[in-house]
Design an enzyme around this catalytic site. Structure first.
Site, PDB file in Angstrom:
ATOM      1  N   ASP A 212       3.069   0.709  -3.812  1.00 42.97           N
ATOM      2  CA  ASP A 212       3.615   0.014  -2.645  1.00 42.97           C
ATOM      3  C   ASP A 212       4.187   1.045  -1.671  1.00 42.97           C
ATOM      4  O   ASP A 212       4.131   2.249  -1.923  1.00 42.97           O
ATOM      5  CB  ASP A 212       4.693  -1.000  -3.061  1.00 42.97           C
ATOM      6  N   ASP A 214       7.740   1.872   0.379  1.00 45.79           N
ATOM      7  CA  ASP A 214       9.158   1.514   0.427  1.00 45.79           C
ATOM      8  C   ASP A 214       9.817   2.174   1.639  1.00 45.79           C
ATOM      9  O   ASP A 214       9.772   3.396   1.777  1.00 45.79           O
ATOM     10  CB  ASP A 214       9.869   2.010  -0.844  1.00 45.79           C
ATOM     11  N   ASP A 296       7.761  -2.856   1.083  1.00 44.74           N
ATOM     12  CA  ASP A 296       9.162  -3.253   0.894  1.00 44.74           C
ATOM     13  C   ASP A 296      10.017  -2.678   2.021  1.00 44.74           C
ATOM     14  O   ASP A 296       9.978  -1.467   2.277  1.00 44.74           O
ATOM     15  CB  ASP A 296       9.711  -2.728  -0.445  1.00 44.74           C
TER      16      ASP A 296
HETATM   17  N1  DCP Z   1      14.176   0.360  -6.847  1.00 47.21           N
HETATM   18  C1  DCP Z   1      15.402  -0.250  -6.776  1.00 47.21           C
HETATM   19  N2  DCP Z   1      15.509  -1.607  -6.826  1.00 47.21           N
HETATM   20  C2  DCP Z   1      14.404  -2.367  -6.932  1.00 47.21           C
HETATM   21  C3  DCP Z   1      13.138  -1.765  -6.987  1.00 47.21           C
HETATM   22  C4  DCP Z   1      13.055  -0.379  -6.938  1.00 47.21           C
HETATM   23  O1  DCP Z   1      16.402   0.435  -6.686  1.00 47.21           O
HETATM   24  N3  DCP Z   1      14.538  -3.690  -7.005  1.00 47.21           N
HETATM   25  C5  DCP Z   1      14.102   1.825  -6.789  1.00 47.21           C
HETATM   26  C6  DCP Z   1      13.673   2.421  -8.058  1.00 47.21           C
HETATM   27  C7  DCP Z   1      12.529   3.278  -7.731  1.00 47.21           C
HETATM   28  C8  DCP Z   1      12.329   3.183  -6.212  1.00 47.21           C
HETATM   29  O2  DCP Z   1      13.221   2.187  -5.789  1.00 47.21           O
HETATM   30  O3  DCP Z   1      12.928   4.554  -8.061  1.00 47.21           O
HETATM   31  C9  DCP Z   1      10.941   2.855  -5.815  1.00 47.21           C
HETATM   32  O4  DCP Z   1      10.410   1.831  -6.629  1.00 47.21           O
HETATM   33  P1  DCP Z   1       8.870   1.583  -6.811  1.00 47.21           P
HETATM   34  O5  DCP Z   1       8.738   0.530  -7.862  1.00 47.21           O
HETATM   35  O6  DCP Z   1       8.223   1.315  -5.508  1.00 47.21           O
HETATM   36  O7  DCP Z   1       8.329   2.929  -7.476  1.00 47.21           O
HETATM   37  P2  DCP Z   1       7.769   4.242  -6.799  1.00 47.21           P
HETATM   38  O8  DCP Z   1       7.805   4.147  -5.314  1.00 47.21           O
HETATM   39  O9  DCP Z   1       8.513   5.342  -7.435  1.00 47.21           O
HETATM   40  O10 DCP Z   1       6.304   4.314  -7.318  1.00 47.21           O
HETATM   41  P3  DCP Z   1       4.995   3.555  -6.749  1.00 47.21           P
HETATM   42  O11 DCP Z   1       4.133   4.620  -6.217  1.00 47.21           O
HETATM   43  O12 DCP Z   1       4.422   2.897  -7.949  1.00 47.21           O
HETATM   44  O13 DCP Z   1       5.419   2.576  -5.723  1.00 47.21           O
HETATM   45 MG    MG Z   2       7.005   2.513  -4.263  1.00 50.42          MG
END
Ligand code: DCP
Ligand code: MG
Length: 372
Positions: A212, A214, A296
């Site tokens: 995703d 963020d 997000d």
């Molecule tokens: N996070 C958070 N609260 C949430 C969801 C995520 O604090 N409800 C934080 C934890 C992760 C970061 O945000 O470290 C990003 O979450 P992702 O699930 O998007 O994971 P990544 O961006 O690290 O990996 P990807 O490439 O799979 O999106």
């Molecule tokens: Mg992410």
């Protein structure tokens, strides 16, 4: 020679090709998948077992030297150094891979019907391990065809998850992310030219693709970020398939084991964005070819920005470990909103991530070094 070829980072993620091992075994072992499998099972010790695999895997990924024999595993935390049954399990699997090139146990997990179906089901937007388990165990479902055929009731989010399954399970590439960032940035500017937009998550850690995108949205003046999200969404409305706005109060700071989760209660929008393929491919200009992408948007007040930046850059394991360290070693509660003393409740404001590391008496780690 075969053993010498294994890099630490590959030890838990190793491919054995036809010349390198028994051709019938396409060996692939990753601590990530072992962790995932434990969470899928969701039984009494699942979380602890998953964490043990995650820690073992993170240790190996971070190890600077080649690991070639059992001796090398001896002094590794969470593997050879930690004296627990779970660390012993990690070590056993690592040993098996060192000597055989694959692990039978892991092969069985990855090729097993449970793991395969759980992987499929949890790939549906809106489906977590709990529902997926119910489908597998109680309803005997195995495939996506079963999900369609069984006439089970899906929420609106889950039906979108089914509809856009392939798109949402195709990684977002950096160039696609850059395109979306520009569009969101433009919308932010139109709403208020002082709004800031910051890329977080895996892309901030330097990943070239992600599941995703963020983005943190903030305003230099505290409070002025309020009410802006709905306006930004309105500006981009023709590009959204879905906008799930959340205040996230259900994951409130005061609830349950907050310290071990990374939940927060920022205003946010978990959306599905319509990425028009012609934005990157001029040959498609005028054609309505697009791809669904998870986006997000998280709205953060200025005085919490550094904490939100740290909390949303990840990885999840890095977040979990830095919070655990803060609590147990420094008696400080760290969240994406701030940091306070466990004893005196005194708050510690911070303007940058560096300040947070400093307060925790940790050496600063750049986002690219938080990839455990
Ligand atoms: N996070 C958070 N609260 C949430 C969801 C995520 O604090 N409800 C934080 C934890 C992760 C970061 O945000 O470290 C990003 O979450 P992702 O699930 O998007 O994971 P990544 O961006 O690290 O990996 P990807 O490439 O799979 O999106
Ligand atoms: Mg992410």
């Amino acid at each position: 020679k075969k053993l010498m070829d294994i890099q630490p980072s590959q030890l838990l993620k190793r491919k054995v090709d036809a010349d390198d091992g028994p051709s019938t075994k396409k060996s692939r072992y990753s601590g990530d998948e072992a962790e995932e499998h434990a969470l899928f099972r969701g039984d009494a010790n699942a979380e602890a077992r998953a964490l043990a695999f995650r820690r073992g895997s993170a240790t190996l990924k971070a190890h600077p030297k080649e690991i070639v024999c059992e001796e090398d595993l001896k002094n590794l935390p969470y593997i050879g150094l930690t004296n627990s049954a779970k660390a012993g399990h990690c070590k056993m699997v690592a040993m098996e891979i060192l000597s055989e090139g694959f692990s039978d146990e892991v092969e069985d997990v990855l090729n097993g019907s449970f793991y395969k179906s759980m992987k499929l089901f949890t790939g549906i937007f809106g489906i977590g391990p709990q529902t997926a388990r119910k489908w597998y165990h109680d309803l005997g479902m195995r495939t996506l065809e079963d999900v369609k055929g069984k006439n089970i009731s899906l929420t609106y989010e889950q039906s979108l998850g089914m509809e856009h399954y392939d798109d949402l399970n195709t990684p977002i590439k950096l160039e696609e992310a850059e395109c979306i960032i520009k569009m969101v940035e433009k919308a932010c500017n139109e709403v208020c030219d002082e709004l800031t937009m910051t890329l977080v998550g895996g892309f901030r850690r330097g990943k070239s693709q992600g599941h995703d995108l963020d983005l943190l949205i903030s305003h230099p003046e505290d409070g002025k970020e309020k009410g802006k999200l709905v306006l930004i969404i309105e500006k981009l409305k023709e590009h959204f398939i879905y906008t799930g706005r959340k205040m996230d109060v259900s994951n409130n700071l005061n609830k349950g084991n907050f310290a071990s989760s990374t939940m927060d209660n920022f205003e946010k929008c978990f959306s599905i964005f319509k990425f028009n393929k012609s934005w990157l491919n001029s040959n498609l200009e005028g054609k309505a070819e697009w791809k669904a992408v998870r986006l997000d948007l998280i709205v953060v007040p200025s005085h919490q920005f550094a904490y939100a930046l740290l909390g949303w850059t990840g990885t999840k394991h890095f977040e979990r470990e830095i919070r655990r360290y803060a609590r147990t070693e420094m008696k400080i509660v760290l969240t994406s909103h701030g940091m306070h003393s466990l004893d005196t409740k005194q708050n510690f404001p911070a303007e940058t991530e560096e300040e947070i590391f400093q307060k925790l008496q940790l050496e600063y780690r750049a986002p690219s070094e938080r990839c455990c």
